[in-house]
Every structure is written in C-alpha cells, then in structure tokens.
Design a protein around this motif. Structure first.
Motif, mmCIF file in Angstrom:
data_model
loop_
_atom_site.group_PDB
_atom_site.id
_atom_site.type_symbol
_atom_site.label_atom_id
_atom_site.label_comp_id
_atom_site.label_asym_id
_atom_site.label_seq_id
_atom_site.Cartn_x
_atom_site.Cartn_y
_atom_site.Cartn_z
ATOM 1 N N VAL A 1 -60.460 23.480 -15.003
ATOM 2 C CA VAL A 1 -60.683 24.170 -13.729
ATOM 3 C C VAL A 1 -60.610 25.679 -13.924
ATOM 4 O O VAL A 1 -61.440 26.436 -13.405
ATOM 5 C CB VAL A 1 -59.651 23.712 -12.680
ATOM 6 C CG1 VAL A 1 -59.705 24.607 -11.444
ATOM 7 C CG2 VAL A 1 -59.897 22.267 -12.287
ATOM 8 N N ARG A 2 -59.611 26.116 -14.670
ATOM 9 C CA ARG A 2 -59.461 27.556 -14.925
ATOM 10 C C ARG A 2 -60.644 28.097 -15.722
ATOM 11 O O ARG A 2 -61.125 29.201 -15.456
ATOM 12 C CB ARG A 2 -58.159 27.808 -15.679
ATOM 13 C CG ARG A 2 -57.754 29.274 -15.743
ATOM 14 C CD ARG A 2 -56.367 29.409 -16.323
ATOM 15 N NE ARG A 2 -55.957 30.793 -16.415
ATOM 16 C CZ ARG A 2 -55.398 31.493 -15.426
ATOM 17 N NH1 ARG A 2 -55.198 30.907 -14.274
ATOM 18 N NH2 ARG A 2 -55.037 32.751 -15.597
ATOM 19 N N PHE A 3 -61.129 27.326 -16.673
ATOM 20 C CA PHE A 3 -62.293 27.741 -17.460
ATOM 21 C C PHE A 3 -63.514 27.925 -16.565
ATOM 22 O O PHE A 3 -64.205 28.949 -16.624
ATOM 23 C CB PHE A 3 -62.566 26.692 -18.540
ATOM 24 C CG PHE A 3 -63.879 26.870 -19.252
ATOM 25 C CD1 PHE A 3 -64.037 27.867 -20.202
ATOM 26 C CD2 PHE A 3 -64.961 26.046 -18.971
ATOM 27 C CE1 PHE A 3 -65.247 28.042 -20.861
ATOM 28 C CE2 PHE A 3 -66.170 26.210 -19.618
ATOM 29 C CZ PHE A 3 -66.316 27.215 -20.561
ATOM 30 N N LEU A 4 -63.773 26.941 -15.712
ATOM 31 C CA LEU A 4 -64.934 27.015 -14.824
ATOM 32 C C LEU A 4 -64.806 28.163 -13.832
ATOM 33 O O LEU A 4 -65.795 28.838 -13.511
ATOM 34 C CB LEU A 4 -65.095 25.689 -14.073
ATOM 35 C CG LEU A 4 -65.483 24.472 -14.918
ATOM 36 C CD1 LEU A 4 -65.447 23.200 -14.074
ATOM 37 C CD2 LEU A 4 -66.865 24.657 -15.535
ATOM 38 N N THR A 5 -63.600 28.388 -13.346
ATOM 39 C CA THR A 5 -63.391 29.456 -12.371
ATOM 40 C C THR A 5 -63.583 30.829 -12.991
ATOM 41 O O THR A 5 -64.282 31.692 -12.436
ATOM 42 C CB THR A 5 -61.985 29.355 -11.758
ATOM 43 O OG1 THR A 5 -61.816 28.059 -11.174
ATOM 44 C CG2 THR A 5 -61.779 30.415 -10.688
ATOM 45 N N MET B 1 -52.768 19.072 -18.015
ATOM 46 C CA MET B 1 -53.133 20.215 -18.846
ATOM 47 C C MET B 1 -54.642 20.292 -19.030
ATOM 48 O O MET B 1 -55.239 21.372 -18.922
ATOM 49 C CB MET B 1 -52.439 20.114 -20.205
ATOM 50 C CG MET B 1 -50.942 20.380 -20.174
ATOM 51 S SD MET B 1 -50.564 22.109 -19.828
ATOM 52 C CE MET B 1 -51.288 22.898 -21.261
ATOM 53 N N PHE B 2 -55.267 19.165 -19.280
ATOM 54 C CA PHE B 2 -56.708 19.161 -19.499
ATOM 55 C C PHE B 2 -57.444 19.556 -18.222
ATOM 56 O O PHE B 2 -58.348 20.408 -18.252
ATOM 57 C CB PHE B 2 -57.161 17.769 -19.958
ATOM 58 C CG PHE B 2 -58.656 17.637 -20.063
ATOM 59 C CD1 PHE B 2 -59.349 18.188 -21.134
ATOM 60 C CD2 PHE B 2 -59.378 16.988 -19.073
ATOM 61 C CE1 PHE B 2 -60.728 18.081 -21.232
ATOM 62 C CE2 PHE B 2 -60.761 16.873 -19.155
ATOM 63 C CZ PHE B 2 -61.437 17.417 -20.242
ATOM 64 N N LEU B 3 -57.050 18.963 -17.092
ATOM 65 C CA LEU B 3 -57.751 19.241 -15.837
ATOM 66 C C LEU B 3 -57.541 20.689 -15.395
ATOM 67 O O LEU B 3 -58.499 21.364 -14.994
ATOM 68 C CB LEU B 3 -57.259 18.282 -14.748
ATOM 69 C CG LEU B 3 -57.649 16.807 -14.929
ATOM 70 C CD1 LEU B 3 -57.028 15.954 -13.836
ATOM 71 C CD2 LEU B 3 -59.161 16.646 -14.924
ATOM 72 N N LEU B 4 -56.310 21.170 -15.480
ATOM 73 C CA LEU B 4 -56.044 22.555 -15.074
ATOM 74 C C LEU B 4 -56.765 23.554 -15.979
ATOM 75 O O LEU B 4 -57.294 24.556 -15.506
ATOM 76 C CB LEU B 4 -54.536 22.824 -15.105
ATOM 77 C CG LEU B 4 -53.737 22.266 -13.926
ATOM 78 C CD1 LEU B 4 -52.243 22.405 -14.190
ATOM 79 C CD2 LEU B 4 -54.109 22.972 -12.631
ATOM 80 N N ILE C 1 -62.879 19.035 -9.332
ATOM 81 C CA ILE C 1 -61.944 18.525 -10.340
ATOM 82 C C ILE C 1 -60.503 18.658 -9.867
ATOM 83 O O ILE C 1 -59.643 17.843 -10.209
ATOM 84 C CB ILE C 1 -62.163 19.271 -11.677
ATOM 85 C CG1 ILE C 1 -63.536 18.916 -12.248
ATOM 86 C CG2 ILE C 1 -61.072 18.933 -12.685
ATOM 87 C CD1 ILE C 1 -63.905 19.693 -13.480
ATOM 88 N N VAL C 2 -60.230 19.682 -9.052
ATOM 89 C CA VAL C 2 -58.872 19.896 -8.546
ATOM 90 C C VAL C 2 -58.357 18.656 -7.804
ATOM 91 O O VAL C 2 -57.150 18.375 -7.807
ATOM 92 C CB VAL C 2 -58.844 21.127 -7.613
ATOM 93 C CG1 VAL C 2 -57.524 21.206 -6.852
ATOM 94 C CG2 VAL C 2 -59.032 22.402 -8.437
#
Length: 490
Positions: free
Chosen positions: A355-359, A349-352, A449-450
C-alpha cells in the motif's frame, strides 16, 4: 500493550507531549520540503542555442539595426515540430532567405543544422538553477532526473538503515544524527563545484531525511495514547504542508539556487540546540531492557505534566511487573526475519508495504514533477501546502469516525481519481499522459488493499511480536466461540 498503563500514570497528552510535539513539528516544517527542492533548484528555464549574430557583442552583422531580434532568431534557429524555435539545434550559417518566405516551407536540409556546440542562452527572467549552471539540457536533460533520483535513492537506503539503527540505538540519537547530517550535507550542496558532488550530497541528505521523518513519528506516537495518535500523525503531515508553502514562497523571492539551498539548510543547525532537552522513547528503553533510564524519563514526564505524585510511585519493580511479558520477550535475540516468521505479521507487513509503495508512487511522482504540469510552479507548490492542511484535518476526522481502513480507501481513491482527472484538462502542447494514469490508478488500488488489513482505531500499539501472536489467538478463539454459539442455536 502494557506500556499504556505506565503512560496513563504519567500523562499521555500533557505539557510534555505538547512541547516535544511543537519542537518536532517546527523542525519538520524546514526538513520536509528538502525532498521537493529540485522543483525549483533544478527547474528547466526556456533556452536556445548560443548564436553569434544574437549573443556575441563583437559581431557587426546587424550594425544598421534594420533587423529585429525576432528576425535574427528566425535566420539562426530552426523551428521544432510545434513551429517554435528549437531548443537544441541551430543553423550552421544564418539562413537569410527565410526572411522572404512569408510562412512558406523552406528548403533547409539537415546538413544546414548543428547541435548547440557553443552552449546555450537561458531566459534571464527565470531562476538560476543547477540546469543553467551545468547545462543539463538537450542531450544532458536526463541528468535533471538524476538529481531527483539521488535524493529518493537516499531515502530508500535511509529507510533500510535507519530502521535498524533506530531500534538499536534509540529514537532520540538517530533523530539528532539525521538532523545533523542533513544540515551538513544540504549546506555543502549549495557550494558543490560539480554535478556529481551535488548528487552525492543530495543522496546523503535523502538518507538523513528518512531517519528524521521516521523518528519524528515515533517520538510523537510512542508518547501518546491511541486516541491521540491520529492527531499526532495529522499534525506531522500538516507541518509538512506548511513547509511546502514556505518553500514555494522562498523560491518565488529567491531565484538563485545557491541562496535558496542555503536558506533551507542553515536553520537546521539551530534546531540541534533544543534536542538537548528531548526525551527518549520510554517504550523503546523498556523493550531494550534499559529500565533505569526509562524510569528516569517517565518520572521526568510525570513532573512536566504536573503528575509528580504519580511519578514518585513509579519504581523499577512497578515497571518490571507491568512490562513483564515484554521484558521476557526482549530476552530472545530477534532479527529482521522475525517480522516475516509469524503468518499474521508477515501478511500485515506485505500488505502495508505494498500500500505504501503504491501510494508513494503517486505522491512523489506528482510532487517532484510539478513543472511538468505546465503552470505556475511557485503558486502550485503553495496551493499543495495550503490544501494539505484542511485535507489532513478532514482525514483525521474520517480516521476517528470511520476507522483506518474505510477512510484510507476513500482518501486514496479520491486522490487517484483527482490525478486521473488532470487528463481531461486541455493542454496547449502534447501531454505525456501515461505516468499520470499510473499515478492515478496506484492509490486507488492501494485503497482497496487496505481493506485486507485489520482495523486499528483506538487500539493500543503492540509492543512485540508476542502481542500480535496473542491478538491472533484471541481473534481465533472469538471466531470459534461465535461458530459454537451459532451451531448450538440450531
């Protein structure tokens, strides 16, 4: 994961999935571009202060017609740092001596200059926007960003609210409510009498946009098997690209923001009619212990897909036996914190999320600021839509060939490098480069990060937290077995 067995019996990509997918994709063509409306409805046209000798028909300073419009502009509007007519200031009195300076520096002082106390004159050849209607220029120019911020703030609130509501009341109901709310709020925004009301309506539209987008994906993915989930997601994004092209074409022909807003909003009411025949996610119905409704939906899908015999075999007992573990898990009352209780799920949850935030920093930063690229915004909007279709099809190939992690790393890195490359394109005027560097670096970091996430290529979706726990135990046992084999070899 047991739901996949039920889905295989009724058809995981048949006539039903195709029909429901087509309706969702067509709806998304109209809904998706609403997040980009301010590229056109809030575009800032060329403007200057209103001055009597140029814009007041009753003034007779130039009755002889000796002076040209350029001469009158020179004596009425001071030059900015780029030696262009200032957009936000004017001379208190016409500076006639400037006509005889022949390019030399004048002795005009700040006391001879004042702000646009009588309003502004806008370029009539460009669009009529909310900027021209409410004079969102000069000291009020930041209000232009407030309009965009209102919609994006709504999407943030919508993601928080609609995620919970979707799990509680179902995908189909929230999909319909979100579509209805967007149709009403966006139509009313076209008649907003004040800027505050306009921003409030756009905030509501942002909330409904999140609910609609989330349930579009769920109603497609939860009815298809893993091999076709990448295709479903790709088609959903491609439909958004077609929506961008549609918006660019309409905005080019319809320059009045009221009319453009209505043309993008009124069709949403017509899409409410076919929702009567949409099917709820059987996966959600089973997990929420609505077995009778889930059985009805499964049989309906089997009938549409031409697998009536398989549908007749399905019974409550078959569903209950197949989904035994998931039904037992659903008896335990869950909460939001359960997503973070399990270590492996907490990590994902944290990593996804990161990643979504940065994208999305880069995606939204780029898409809602097309005008700042100083090019034809209509053409650019269409090009973004055109390019997104083959790009997403290529992305689907990469997903199926290389898996989720490596393909995301490559795609996000390429996206970031492309944005950074815009810094080397010559600009005629001063370029604010810092935001674009952020937009470029963020997806590259997200792509790296992915790699910390597990691969999900051709794997079934977990139905519960227990499925993820089971996956963790199996992975741990496999590692221990592998370690034991290596040790015994020595």
């Amino acid at each position: 994961m047991a739901f996949q067995d039920l889905l295989d019996q009724v058809g995981s990509l048949g006539r039903f999935q195709i029909l429901q997918m087509i309706f969702i994709l067509i709806s998304n063509i109209i809904v998706a571009p609403h997040s980009l409306l301010e590229n056109f409805t809030a575009a800032i046209p060329s403007h200057r202060c209103w001055v009597p000798i140029l814009d007041n028909d009753t003034v007779s300073d130039n009755e002889s017609g000796i002076l040209s419009k350029e001469d009158l502009l020179r004596v009425s509007i001071p030059l900015d740092s780029n030696l262009r007519p200032d957009k936000c200031r004017r001379f208190v009195q016409p500076q006639w001596h400037l006509l005889h300076l022949n390019g030399t520096v004048s002795n005009v002082t700040e006391t001879d200059i004042e702000p646009c106390v009588d309003g502004w004159v806008y370029d009539q050849s460009t669009s009529f926007t909310i900027v021209t209607e409410w004079n969102l220029v000069c000291e009020s120019q930041s209000m232009d960003s407030v309009a965009k911020f209102s919609f994006l703030s709504g999407t943030l609130v919508g993601n928080i609210l609609c995620g919970h509501l979707t799990d509680r009341f179902g995908r189909r109901l929230i999909f319909i409510c979100a579509l209805l709310q967007m149709a009403i709020s966006e139509t009313c925004a076209a008649f907003a009498p004040t800027f505050l009301i306009y921003c409030s309506l756009r905030f509501l539209a942002g909330i409904s946009s999140s609910g609609f987008t989330t349930n579009c994906g769920l109603l497609m993915i939860e009815w298809t098997k893993p091999e076709f989930q990448a295709l479903s997601t790709t088609l959903l994004v491609c439909s958004a690209g077609i929506g961008q092209m549609t918006l660019g074409g309409l905005a080019f022909t319809v320059r009045n923001w009221h009319h453009l807003q209505l043309m993008m909003s009124l069709p949403l009411f017509f899409f409410l009619v076919p929702t009567r025949w949409m099917s709820e996610s059987a996966r959600w119905l089973i997990v929420t212990n609505k077995l009778q409704r889930s059985l009805k939906e499964l049989r309906k899908v089997a009938h549409i897909n031409g697998m009536k015999s398989s549908g007749d075999i399905l019974t409550i007992e078959v569903v209950r036996t197949t989904m035994k573990e998931e039904l037992e898990a659903s008896q335990t009352k869950s909460s939001l914190w359960d997503l973070f209780r399990t270590p492996i799920l907490r990590k994902r949850m944290f990593l996804l999320s990161f990643v979504r935030f940065l994208t999305w920093i880069s995606v939204l930063g780029l898409l809602v600021n097309l005008q700042h690229l100083r090019t034809n915004v209509f053409l650019l909007q269409c090009l973004f839509g055109i390019v997104s279709i083959p790009a997403n099809l290529l992305g689907m190939v990469l997903l199926n060939r290389m898996g989720r992690r490596i393909s995301q790393l490559l795609i996000l890195s390429f996206f970031g490098v492309s944005i950074l490359a815009t810094e080397f394109v010559p600009q005629a005027t001063y370029f604010d480069y810092l935001p674009w560097i952020i937009y470029g670096v963020s997806p590259i970091l997200g792509g790296l990060i992915v790699l910390l996430l597990p691969e999900t290529k051709n794997k079934p979706l977990p139905d519960s937290v227990q499925d993820i726990e089971k996956e963790r135990r199996i992975s741990r046992q496999a590692k221990q077995k592998d370690t034991f084999i290596k040790v015994t070899q020595f």
